[in-house]
Design an enzyme around this catalytic site. Structure first.
Site, PDB file in Angstrom:
ATOM      1  N   ALA A  67      35.717  64.860 -53.152  1.00  0.00           N
ATOM      2  CA  ALA A  67      36.487  63.637 -53.373  1.00  0.00           C
ATOM      3  C   ALA A  67      37.651  63.985 -54.292  1.00  0.00           C
ATOM      4  CB  ALA A  67      35.600  62.573 -54.006  1.00  0.00           C
ATOM      5  N   GLY A 111      32.076  66.065 -52.213  1.00  0.00           N
ATOM      6  CA  GLY A 111      32.298  65.253 -51.025  1.00  0.00           C
ATOM      7  C   GLY A 111      32.599  66.084 -49.777  1.00  0.00           C
ATOM      8  N   GLU A 114      29.273  67.019 -48.520  1.00  0.00           N
ATOM      9  CA  GLU A 114      28.659  65.786 -47.994  1.00  0.00           C
ATOM     10  C   GLU A 114      29.268  65.396 -46.652  1.00  0.00           C
ATOM     11  OE1 GLU A 114      29.546  63.824 -51.766  1.00  0.00           O
ATOM     12  OE2 GLU A 114      27.429  63.278 -51.907  1.00  0.00           O
ATOM     13  N   GLU A 134      29.053  67.974 -58.740  1.00  0.00           N
ATOM     14  CA  GLU A 134      29.409  66.735 -59.441  1.00  0.00           C
ATOM     15  C   GLU A 134      28.911  66.706 -60.884  1.00  0.00           C
ATOM     16  OE1 GLU A 134      28.304  66.933 -56.337  1.00  0.00           O
ATOM     17  OE2 GLU A 134      29.501  65.620 -55.061  1.00  0.00           O
TER      18      GLU A 134
HETATM   19  N1  CAA Z   1      40.314  66.658 -56.311  1.00  0.00           N
HETATM   20  C1  CAA Z   1      41.619  66.678 -56.608  1.00  0.00           C
HETATM   21  N2  CAA Z   1      42.344  67.810 -56.613  1.00  0.00           N
HETATM   22  C2  CAA Z   1      41.715  68.953 -56.323  1.00  0.00           C
HETATM   23  C3  CAA Z   1      40.353  69.006 -56.017  1.00  0.00           C
HETATM   24  C4  CAA Z   1      39.630  67.775 -56.007  1.00  0.00           C
HETATM   25  N3  CAA Z   1      38.328  67.705 -55.681  1.00  0.00           N
HETATM   26  N4  CAA Z   1      40.001  70.285 -55.777  1.00  0.00           N
HETATM   27  C5  CAA Z   1      41.110  71.014 -55.924  1.00  0.00           C
HETATM   28  N5  CAA Z   1      42.169  70.222 -56.258  1.00  0.00           N
HETATM   29  C6  CAA Z   1      43.548  70.621 -56.529  1.00  0.00           C
HETATM   30  C7  CAA Z   1      43.684  71.287 -57.868  1.00  0.00           C
HETATM   31  O1  CAA Z   1      43.791  70.319 -58.874  1.00  0.00           O
HETATM   32  C8  CAA Z   1      44.947  72.081 -57.678  1.00  0.00           C
HETATM   33  O2  CAA Z   1      46.045  71.219 -57.797  1.00  0.00           O
HETATM   34  P1  CAA Z   1      47.322  71.624 -58.717  1.00  0.00           P
HETATM   35  O3  CAA Z   1      47.906  72.815 -57.981  1.00  0.00           O
HETATM   36  O4  CAA Z   1      48.170  70.421 -58.668  1.00  0.00           O
HETATM   37  O5  CAA Z   1      46.776  71.989 -60.048  1.00  0.00           O
HETATM   38  C9  CAA Z   1      44.877  72.521 -56.225  1.00  0.00           C
HETATM   39  O6  CAA Z   1      43.944  71.621 -55.602  1.00  0.00           O
HETATM   40  C10 CAA Z   1      44.340  73.923 -56.034  1.00  0.00           C
HETATM   41  O7  CAA Z   1      43.100  74.033 -56.743  1.00  0.00           O
HETATM   42  P2  CAA Z   1      42.777  75.214 -57.792  1.00  0.00           P
HETATM   43  O8  CAA Z   1      44.025  75.671 -58.454  1.00  0.00           O
HETATM   44  O9  CAA Z   1      41.665  74.735 -58.670  1.00  0.00           O
HETATM   45  O10 CAA Z   1      42.262  76.340 -56.768  1.00  0.00           O
HETATM   46  P3  CAA Z   1      41.237  77.530 -57.071  1.00  0.00           P
HETATM   47  O11 CAA Z   1      41.315  78.387 -55.869  1.00  0.00           O
HETATM   48  O12 CAA Z   1      41.496  78.110 -58.417  1.00  0.00           O
HETATM   49  O13 CAA Z   1      39.798  76.816 -57.160  1.00  0.00           O
HETATM   50  C11 CAA Z   1      38.031  75.294 -56.443  1.00  0.00           C
HETATM   51  C12 CAA Z   1      39.219  76.219 -56.027  1.00  0.00           C
HETATM   52  C13 CAA Z   1      36.879  76.134 -56.978  1.00  0.00           C
HETATM   53  C14 CAA Z   1      37.607  74.555 -55.173  1.00  0.00           C
HETATM   54  C15 CAA Z   1      38.501  74.293 -57.525  1.00  0.00           C
HETATM   55  O14 CAA Z   1      39.701  73.669 -57.084  1.00  0.00           O
HETATM   56  C16 CAA Z   1      37.507  73.201 -57.823  1.00  0.00           C
HETATM   57  O15 CAA Z   1      36.553  73.428 -58.535  1.00  0.00           O
HETATM   58  N6  CAA Z   1      37.735  71.969 -57.291  1.00  0.00           N
HETATM   59  C17 CAA Z   1      36.891  70.825 -57.555  1.00  0.00           C
HETATM   60  C18 CAA Z   1      35.579  70.900 -56.811  1.00  0.00           C
HETATM   61  C19 CAA Z   1      34.709  69.708 -57.164  1.00  0.00           C
HETATM   62  O16 CAA Z   1      34.302  69.516 -58.282  1.00  0.00           O
HETATM   63  N7  CAA Z   1      34.405  68.870 -56.134  1.00  0.00           N
HETATM   64  C20 CAA Z   1      33.566  67.707 -56.324  1.00  0.00           C
HETATM   65  C21 CAA Z   1      34.417  66.507 -56.546  1.00  0.00           C
HETATM   66  S1  CAA Z   1      33.431  65.105 -57.033  1.00  0.00           S
HETATM   67  C22 CAA Z   1      32.912  64.415 -55.583  1.00  0.00           C
HETATM   68  O17 CAA Z   1      33.144  64.945 -54.500  1.00  0.00           O
HETATM   69  C23 CAA Z   1      32.177  63.099 -55.688  1.00  0.00           C
HETATM   70  C24 CAA Z   1      31.381  62.751 -54.502  1.00  0.00           C
HETATM   71  O18 CAA Z   1      30.250  63.152 -54.341  1.00  0.00           O
HETATM   72  C25 CAA Z   1      31.902  61.849 -53.478  1.00  0.00           C
END
Ligand code: CAA
Length: 261
Positions: A67, A111, A114, A134
């Protein structure tokens, strides 16, 4: 046809509709406008007489990184509750009657994991990066992860993964029964996903949709009720034209010419 901002749609083979998540700058993070487009595209394929099966995929780097954390960060309880935040994601499981194959490469986190698990079948690369992180954000899975992952791999492993937020690989996803098959490369994943989609699209749409319905019922019903439900649907297929077409073709050693009715 409509042009989309966050997804692409295509028809890679007759009978096969494809939705490609296309928000590369955010690793296909599933913001509300993206989900709206996804639902619109899926509804379109679901309604189309030219589509029997749907592929849902992302890029080589990311199926979806979850998400949209930036969208969620300021949400309050009352906003989330009154607007039923995330509920619209469920259209995929409630409204779409044609099978959806998730082709997962790269990140399928939160998400994203999921969303893949909402699909009817997961194919992935061996190195795909699944997980429910999460807990690291001070929250919990909100789109069915705690339920579908637990049903897929059992309480012991699901509890460990959801409490630690540790990712798991595509190879593990296959070994544990989350994914049906894994592939060594992205190219092989996409090629074999399409091949499977073509195989399915070669059958009667009535039977395809009934297969999806009965297998998914097994996740909701106790065994005796599920077997009863299956038998009812099996009986109902004697009312289809394609049951006659398929069995007659077998007896006459011909190729079935499906009518999809
Ligand atoms: N939401 C919003 N933006 C996101 C994102 C997310 N889930 N995942 C990545 N991005 C964005 C980053 O903020 C970044 O944007 P900027 O360039 O503007 O800073 C861009 O995508 C690239 O990401 P990274 O620089 O972090 O890329 P990376 O290769 O270094 O890392 C990653 C990749 C490990 C996937 C890392 O991006 C990450 O940990 N993302 C979040 C994963 C996460 O926690 N997902 C769960 C979300 S909560 C949820 O989903 C709730 C639910 O159950 C419904």
């Amino acid at each position: 046809s409509r042009s989309y901002e966050y997804i692409q749609i295509s028809t890679p083979k007759p009978g096969v509709g494809q939705v490609t998540l296309n928000r590369p700058k955010a690793l296909n993070a599933l913001c509300t406008p993206l989900i709206k487009e996804l639902n619109e595209a899926l509804n379109g394929f679901n309604a189309s007489d030219d589509t029997s099966v749907i592929i849902l995929t992302g890029s080589q780097k990311a199926f979806a990184a979850g998400a949209d954390i930036k969208e969620m960060a300021p949400l309050t309880f009352s906003e989330a509750y009154t607007k039923s935040f995330i509920e619209s994601w469920s259209l995929l499981t409630t409204q779409i009657k044609k099978p959806i194959i998730a082709a997962v490469s790269g990140h399928a986190l939160g998400g994203g994991c999921e969303l893949a698990m909402m699909c009817d079948l997961i194919y992935c690369t061996e190195t795909a990066n699944f997980g429910q992180p999460e807990i690291k954000l001070g929250t919990i899975p909100g789109a069915g992860g705690s339920q579908r992952l637990t049903r897929a791999i059992g309480k012991a492993k699901a509890m460990e993964l959801i409490l630690t937020g540790k990712p798991f690989t595509g190879a593990e996803a296959e070994r544990w029964g989350v994914a049906a098959r894994t592939f060594p490369t992205y190219e092989a994943l996409m090629e074999e996903t399409l091949r499977t989609a073509e195989t399915i699209a070669g059958y009667s749409r009535v039977a395809i949709m009934a297969c999806k319905e009965v297998v998914n019922k097994s996740q909701d019903l106790p065994l005796r009720d599920g077997v009863e439900f299956e038998r009812r649907v099996f009986h109902s297929l004697f009312g289809s034209q394609d049951q006659k077409v398929g069995m007659k073709a077998f007896a006459e050693k011909n190729k079935a010419e499906w009518t999809h009715s």
